[in-house]
Enzyme design. Structure first.
Site, short mmCIF file in Angstrom:
data_model
loop_
_atom_site.label_atom_id
_atom_site.label_comp_id
_atom_site.label_asym_id
_atom_site.label_seq_id
_atom_site.Cartn_x
_atom_site.Cartn_y
_atom_site.Cartn_z
N GLU A 36 0.95 -1.10 -0.03
CA GLU A 36 -0.18 -0.02 0.06
C GLU A 36 1.01 1.35 -0.06
OE1 GLU A 36 -2.57 0.38 3.53
OE2 GLU A 36 -3.78 1.80 2.35
N CYS A 231 -6.63 0.95 3.07
CA CYS A 231 -7.72 1.77 3.01
C CYS A 231 -7.45 2.80 1.82
CB CYS A 231 -7.45 2.66 4.23
SG CYS A 231 -8.08 1.96 5.85
N ASN A 362 -12.28 -3.51 0.58
CA ASN A 362 -10.98 -3.75 1.73
C ASN A 362 -11.42 -4.15 2.94
OD1 ASN A 362 -8.30 -3.41 2.60
ND2 ASN A 362 -8.60 -1.71 3.66
N GLU A 363 -11.65 -2.89 3.75
CA GLU A 363 -12.02 -3.42 5.18
C GLU A 363 -13.45 -2.80 5.38
OE1 GLU A 363 -9.28 -1.74 8.16
OE2 GLU A 363 -8.07 -3.64 8.07
#
Ligand code: AHR
Length: 645
Positions: A36, A231, A362-363
């Site tokens: 990331e 994120c 993603n989350e």
């Protein structure tokens, strides 16, 4: 590893390994990495561009630049907006040099790393309206001494934008240099994409990646690269989400956005953190191919970060998001006759990248995630039935949010559920048996992000010390033992710049010139380079080894290399005497090796000055009558390898 006396001591443990019976297949891509652009991992990190704010698109257009002048002259430097309001490259600067005593200096990303004797490649886009300005290019040290110098005389005049390049060699090494452009001669010139790259990029690709950082990755032989996050996929709001289509093609057309980690944490604020997408999706696929990894892209599912805005795209407006996912598969795999396959070919890669899987979200969590995921899944599976989809289970490996997703996604027969855990060392040790009783059904687990965080904060109070790596290794034996369920795993995050990080711990630390692997790096590398092909049983008193007396173990065979591989950690402060009974029909050779990772100090870290303080040491072992007698050092992780015929 200490040679063991032949007489058994009272505390000797008899560990049985059954070499013949495969209890699960290990996926070739089991151990991967998570990339990331956090901690200046891409811009200011692996993407080797040395000029910060090269195209003047930061919120403050001259951030990173200072103007050098002897005498002020109104209008000598202007930030100009392009006429096209939808431009992907909205600004440039105009230099109107009347005095001949004027220049601009770029501070780089926390300075510019310069190596003596290395070539530096400068390029610029320009439009010379009134000819006469020459660019003197200089690398300067902290005392403003010149440590590398070149010139660029713009070759063309007129209204068309041109690109021109030149190179020069540095005369000194300096981790924190600056780059100055002095405008000599009267004239008027527009400038954009002012760029400087070191001449030693990975595979010498122009405007490419930092080779030392890629090499550390390549050495791990990761099974996959999860990209671009994290994120960053979600964005603080939807406008700020990661959109892969904006990251391919000419770099001047890759529209820069604010990096969502920019001011996320007040205590680690980085207002100069933006995403140039110089490392975009084409370069990502290329990197994965270079180092033999599968690509594992994670796409936005129509939801921004739920810790930030939680903004969602309405269900009846989800089409562009779903189309992005479908088009990415076509971009990676499509025939050159397809729209996106042709774009890939035009970028220089007619051969497909063979993308097999993708994460949707993603989350993300909650019913709103499930609703959106269902729409993506239907569309993607309708077109690509065998393509594997990774589904989120949210931010935590337990609790109501996790339970809702874990239950529903399993009912929906999800291909993979992505679990994330940033937890203390103790949690890792207690969870080494987490997957022993997981359902053995169609849905597999991808442990997509994990790391030991001493205090559960984003800024962990430890910097990847030996305690955190040893706890990870212990848990990972549980992942390996359950390779039929846990089919992929990646530690997170991957990179951090020592002067620019937001989140710790991280696997690899870098400054402007150097990089080193933490103890966690070596744990990951030991698993990844010794993954084997089949899990075999390893037991103590007939039970899985999940912390009895501080010991954790798993075992695999590599049927291609013909090796038995035993991974065993001793998390206690006492040495342990182990007698391995290596049962089975295979004929083991009498000599093998052990790679031992250990430190008597749980707080031991690696560093720029001592990068291998905790790193594997290899030694020989002897096997007699299918027995291996060894002493495990306190606080050690050991990988035994025994060839068989
Ligand atoms: O790895 C750092 C962050 O942790 C990731 O961006 C996010 O997915 C998780 O919360």
């Amino acid at each position: 590893m200490i040679a063991c006396p032949t007489v058994l001591k009272a505390q000797t443990k008899i560990v049985k390994v059954n070499i013949d019976q495969s209890i699960a297949k290990v996926q070739p891509n089991m151990w991967g990495v998570f990339f990331e652009d956090i901690n200046f991992g891409a811009d200011g990190g692996i993407y080797a561009e040395l000029i910060k704010n090269r195209s003047f698109e930061f919120t403050k257009p001259l951030m990173g630049w200072t103007v050098q002048r002897k005498k002020a002259n109104e209008g000598e430097i202007l930030v100009v907006n392009r006429a096209d309001v939808n431009s992907t490259n909205p600004r440039y600067i105009q230099i109107n040099n009347e005095n001949g005593v004027f220049g601009i200096t770029n501070e780089g990303f926390k300075g510019i790393g310069v190596k003596k004797g290395l070539k530096y490649n400068f390029s610029v886009m320009y439009r010379q309206l009134a000819a006469g300005v020459k660019l003197r290019l200089q690398l300067l040290d902290a005392n403003n001494q010149v440590i590398g110098e070149g010139n660029l005389v713009p070759a063309d005049t007129g209204n068309e934008w041109k690109k021109q390049s030149t190179s020069f060699t540095a005369t000194q090494t300096d981790p924190k240099a600056k780059f100055a452009i002095t405008f000599e001669g009267k004239g008027k010139i527009d400038l954009d994409m002012i760029s400087l790259f070191p001449g030693d990029t990975w595979k010498n690709r122009p405007q490419g990646l930092r080779s030392d950082m890629v090499q550390l990755l390549a050495d791990m032989k990761p099974g996959f690269i999860r990209f671009p996050g994290g994120c960053i996929v979600e964005g603080t709001d939807l406008a700020n989400r990661y959109q892969w289509k904006n990251t391919i093609g000419p770099i001047e057309d890759r529209k820069l956005i604010i990096n969502r980690w920019n001011t996320e944490f007040a205590d680690r604020s980085a207002p100069d953190y933006f995403q140039s997408f110089g490392l975009g999706f084409f370069e990502y696929f290329q990197l994965a191919e270079d180092i033999g990894s599968d690509a594992l892209p994670i796409l936005n599912c129509g939801m921004a970060c739920q810790f930030n805005s939680g903004e969602v795209a309405a269900l009846d407006e989800l089409d562009p998001y779903v189309q992005d996912a479908l088009d990415l598969i076509e971009f990676a795999n499509g025939d050159v006759s397809t729209k996106w396959g042709k774009k890939r070919a035009d970028l220089g890669h007619p051969k497909p990248f063979n993308l097999k899987m993708m994460g949707v979200g993603n989350e993300n969590w909650g019913p709103q995630y499930l609703e959106r995921l269902a729409i993506f899944t239907k569309a993607i599976k309708a077109k690509y039935p065998d393509f594997k989809l990774i589904n989120s289970s949210g931010t935590d490996p337990q609790g109501d949010r996790f339970n809702l997703l874990n239950t529903t996604l399993r009912e929906n027969k999800a291909d993979f559920i992505d679990e994330h855990y940033y937890r203390p060392a103790d949690w890792f040790l207690k969870n080494a048996g987490r997957y022993d009783n997981y359902p053995r059904n169609d849905t597999k687990v991808f442990v997509g992000e994990y790391a030991v965080h001493a205090d559960q904060s984003h800024v962990g109070s430890n910097r990847n010390n030996w305690q955190s790596a040893l706890a990870s290794a212990s848990l990972m034996t549980g992942l390996e033992r359950n390779a039929d369920v846990v089919q992929m795993a990646s530690y997170a995050p991957l990179f951090a710049h020592i002067d620019a990080w937001q989140w710790a711990p991280d696997m690899i630390w870098v400054d402007n010139l150097q990089s080193y692997g933490t103890p966690d790096y070596y744990v990951q590398k030991l698993f990844s380079t010794n993954k084997g092909t089949d899990v075999v049983s390893i037991t103590l008193d007939g039970k899985n080894i999940i912390g009895q007396d501080g010991i954790y173990a798993s075992s695999v065979i590599d049927s291609k290399k013909k090796e038995l591989i035993i991974k065993i950690s001793n998390s206690s402060d006492q040495p342990k005497t182990i007698d391995f009974d290596l049962e089975g029909k295979r004929k083991l050779q009498s000599k093998g090796t052990v790679e031992e990772l250990t430190s008597s100090n749980l707080n031991q870290v690696n560093s720029f000055t001592n990068p291998e303080a905790v790193s594997p040491k290899i030694s020989a072992i002897k096997i007699k009558d299918k027995k291996l007698n060894i002493n495990l050092k306190p606080y050690s992780f050991n990988v035994f390898k025994i060839p068989f015929n």
